[in-house]
Design an enzyme around this catalytic site. Structure first.
Site, PDB file in Angstrom:
ATOM      1  N   HIS A 284       0.878  -1.130   0.012  1.00 23.20           N
ATOM      2  CA  HIS A 284      -0.053   0.089   0.039  1.00 23.20           C
ATOM      3  C   HIS A 284       1.033   1.485   0.158  1.00 23.20           C
ATOM      4  O   HIS A 284       1.772   1.283   0.752  1.00 23.20           O
ATOM      5  CB  HIS A 284      -0.923  -0.034   1.163  1.00 23.20           C
ATOM      6  CG  HIS A 284      -1.711   1.153   1.413  1.00 23.20           C
ATOM      7  ND1 HIS A 284      -1.706   2.148   2.260  1.00 23.20           N
ATOM      8  CD2 HIS A 284      -2.402   1.773   0.432  1.00 23.20           C
ATOM      9  CE1 HIS A 284      -2.489   2.983   2.445  1.00 23.20           C
ATOM     10  NE2 HIS A 284      -3.199   3.105   1.203  1.00 23.20           N
ATOM     11  N   SER A 285       0.679   2.174  -0.860  1.00 22.76           N
ATOM     12  CA  SER A 285       1.166   3.465  -0.922  1.00 22.76           C
ATOM     13  C   SER A 285       2.788   3.142  -0.921  1.00 22.76           C
ATOM     14  O   SER A 285       3.293   2.445  -2.283  1.00 22.76           O
ATOM     15  CB  SER A 285       1.179   4.339   0.286  1.00 22.76           C
ATOM     16  OG  SER A 285       1.386   5.675   0.204  1.00 22.76           O
ATOM     17  N   LEU A 286       3.621   3.736  -0.134  1.00 21.88           N
ATOM     18  CA  LEU A 286       5.033   3.528  -0.512  1.00 21.88           C
ATOM     19  C   LEU A 286       5.601   2.393  -0.137  1.00 21.88           C
ATOM     20  O   LEU A 286       6.389   1.910  -0.772  1.00 21.88           O
ATOM     21  CB  LEU A 286       5.693   4.370   0.879  1.00 21.88           C
ATOM     22  CG  LEU A 286       7.404   4.533   0.831  1.00 21.88           C
ATOM     23  CD1 LEU A 286       7.753   5.048  -0.279  1.00 21.88           C
ATOM     24  CD2 LEU A 286       7.844   5.071   2.311  1.00 21.88           C
ATOM     25  N   SER A 288       4.117  -0.080  -1.650  1.00 17.95           N
ATOM     26  CA  SER A 288       4.259  -0.804  -3.213  1.00 17.95           C
ATOM     27  C   SER A 288       5.238  -0.506  -3.766  1.00 17.95           C
ATOM     28  O   SER A 288       6.025  -1.110  -4.658  1.00 17.95           O
ATOM     29  CB  SER A 288       2.867  -0.317  -3.766  1.00 17.95           C
ATOM     30  OG  SER A 288       2.975   0.980  -3.992  1.00 17.95           O
TER      31      SER A 288
END
Length: 611
Positions: A284-286, A288
């Site tokens: 999720h977010s960073l 990924s």
């Protein structure tokens, strides 16, 4: 409850795995301990005596020590038939055993009350009950024992992962619970045939390891005292992005993520020796971006490397001729396609052509001038782009080692190595090959662009992972798309889909057709088209498109269907859009669909738009 086992340290300590094997209950010490992550042990009680007040919605168990006192007093009263027994708990609470069917619990007397009231003057008493009979409690049946697939989930910036400031463990618990309900709703036939058990999701925490390096003490020393809460939030959350772009702390982060996933994988296999399923990863977010950088730096097996290189050469040779035909069509010189095909002229050979070569091929003067002008303009653009910073050695290995020939034949300096601009770090190797990589609300596209990667080679795929899905909410301010970096010449339009379930998209030549780039992910509850419209109409409006090999020729970008209320104000729901994935049924169902599709298992009933 799981299977009972005895530990080696203490033969008297019986351990019972619970909650799908994610917790162990130590019966001797009465503690419930997390297996895969750090968590404070919780108390477990053997419940025999309960109480319940008028405003309580359930029976509450007494402690085991006090339950023993109650049981002893009860047995004496039954044996001697002497009731009206009074017992006082450690909290000065009074329990009176009137008879086997009437036992009451009075609230403690206030210490400031000089006039000690009798039990009847202390308000309505609580009901006391012995045993569990006639207690209406819904005991969950538990999770299926069969585990079909394992997914590691990596969080983004900060210790909190949703708008309620919950940890990654709590958010992944929600994601897992939604997956169980989605399996029951959409894979019921497969469950009845015992083809489907469940998918296990395990959280991966790197934030605590990063902030235990002592950097917080250093930051506190230089942080201004004003607006303390805001500055603390920035230090604990926003700065994680800057930490990842620092070579020192980037190494700490990638080491933590890789070692934690390897540790969890090994521990999971030890506790589930019968597990034969695959492993996928989600970020999720960073998180990924961290996983993407790790995956681009994995080393493929030599056999696979050789096979990919051969496949790349075949694709390059056939695809090169088609590219030449496309160029001729743009120049309105389609009548000469057969001439170039006869000479086996691919894109690289075309750019090496001189006027003499074209004349020898029988191309008249006018068409020759058009072709030479086109080649000249493209060569100037290539020279300008080559003036940009060169490729790093590590980046070249990451992005080009897999398809050596396609790097030389196909890129012509328009494709940059996928590892270009990555922070200098020694990326660890994973002990397994992920089946699919899921990115939720991901800024991967933005970071690649900032690093200088304008285009991704259509022939490039992650060395050890063949599936890649970029899933995002339309109002997520952190999410960026991937497909336009592979096929930038096409004008993408948003096509409304009633569901994200869809048939596999075969690979076509880039630029051969115009199509949309986003698969509108919705459910039957939230259709974006009218119910009376047939699904075939949606299908006819969706031409096929080649988005490269990053996801095996299939679509990469998937956008969720926004809720009707969210459409009124996009800015108001922007933050919620970035944190919505943990409880999103659309997201979970897409993940389950793609995972089980690799095992040949499909949804019970394909949703509209999937045919």
């Amino acid at each position: 409850m799981g299977l009972v086992r005895v530990t080696g340290k203490d033969r008297d300590d019986v351990v019972v795995p619970t909650s799908g094997g994610r917790y162990d209950v130590h019966l001797r010490t009465r503690q419930r301990v997390a297996v895969y992550w750090e968590e404070e042990a919780s108390e477990v009680r053997r419940c025999t005596w309960f109480y319940k007040g008028d405003k309580d919605n359930k029976f509450i168990p007494y402690s085991e020590s006090f339950s023993e006192e109650l049981e002893e007093a009860y047995m004496i009263a039954v044996t001697l038939d002497e009731w009206k027994k009074k017992l006082e708990s450690p909290n000065r609470e009074v329990i009176i055993l009137h008879n086997p069917k009437l036992m009451v619990h009075y609230h403690p007397v206030a210490s400031s009350d000089d006039w000690v009231s009798t039990p009847t003057e202390q308000g309505r008493p609580r009901t006391v009950k012995r045993g569990v009979e006639n207690i209406t409690v819904e005991i969950p049946s538990g999770e299926p024992l069969q585990i079909d697939h394992l997914v590691f989930v990596v969080h983004g910036i900060g210790p909190a992962c949703d708008i309620r400031f919950r940890s990654i463990v709590q958010c992944v618990n929600d994601f897992r619970n939604v997956s169980l309900s989605m399996l029951q709703a959409h894979f019921k036939k497969a469950q009845e045939q015992q083809q489907v058990g469940r998918v296990e999701f395990l959280p991966v925490n790197w934030h605590s390891s990063l902030h235990s390096t002592g950097v917080d003490v250093d930051l506190e020393r230089i942080t201004l005292p004003s607006i303390n809460r805001l500055r603390h939030f920035i230090n604990d959350t926003i700065l994680d992005v800057f930490f990842y772009n620092s070579s020192t702390y980037c190494q700490t982060i990638v080491d933590t993520v890789a070692s934690e996933m390897n540790r969890l994988h090994q521990l999971f296999l030890q506790r589930n020796p019968q597990f034969k399923g695959g492993v996928s990863i989600a970020g999720h977010s960073l998180g990924s971006l961290i996983l993407f950088d790790l995956l681009t730096n994995q080393k493929a097996d030599p056999e696979e490397d050789k096979h990919c290189a051969q496949g790349s050469r075949t694709t390059s040779s056939t695809g090169g001729i088609e590219e030449v035909k496309e160029i001729l069509r743009k120049l309105e010189l389609s009548e000469y396609c057969d001439v170039f095909e006869k000479e086996k002229m691919d894109r690289q050979a075309l750019f090496l052509c001189t006027e003499t070569n074209l004349k020898e091929m029988g191309i008249p003067l006018g068409p020759r001038m058009k072709i030479l002008h086109y080649l000249s303009s493209k060569t100037e653009m290539k020279d300008q782009s080559s003036a940009a910073p060169g490729h790093s050695k590590r980046g070249a290995e990451a992005g080009g080692s897999q398809h050596g020939d396609s790097t030389e034949d196909g890129r012509n300096c328009q494709y940059r190595d996928i590892g270009l601009g990555q922070v200098s770090a020694n990326y660890p190797q994973l002990n397994y090959k992920p089946t699919i990589f899921f990115a939720f609300g991901s800024p991967i596209g933005m970071f690649l662009t900032v690093r200088g990667v304008k285009r991704i080679d259509p022939n490039y795929s992650l060395p050890t992972c063949k599936g890649f899905f970029n899933i995002f909410h339309p109002f997520d301010p952190v999410a960026y798309r991937i497909e336009p970096m592979i096929v930038p010449d096409l004008e993408f339009e948003r096509v409304a889909w009633q569901s994200f379930t869809r048939a596999p998209v075969p690979a076509l030549e880039a630029g051969s057709t115009e199509a949309e780039a986003e698969a509108e992910a919705g459910t039957e509850k939230q259709p974006d088209t009218k119910p009376e419209e047939p699904p075939t109409a949606v299908k006819e409006e969706t031409p096929l498109i080649n988005v490269g090999r990053l996801n095996g020729g299939n679509r990469i970008d998937y956008v969720l269907q926004e809720k009707p209320i969210e459409s009124f104000n996009e800015y108001l729901f922007a933050l919620q859009g970035h944190l919505c994935y943990w409880e999103s049924e659309d997201t979970v169902l897409l993940v389950l669909k793609e995972i089980y599709q690799t095992q040949g298992i499909t949804l019970d009933q394909p949703l509209p738009g999937s045919q």
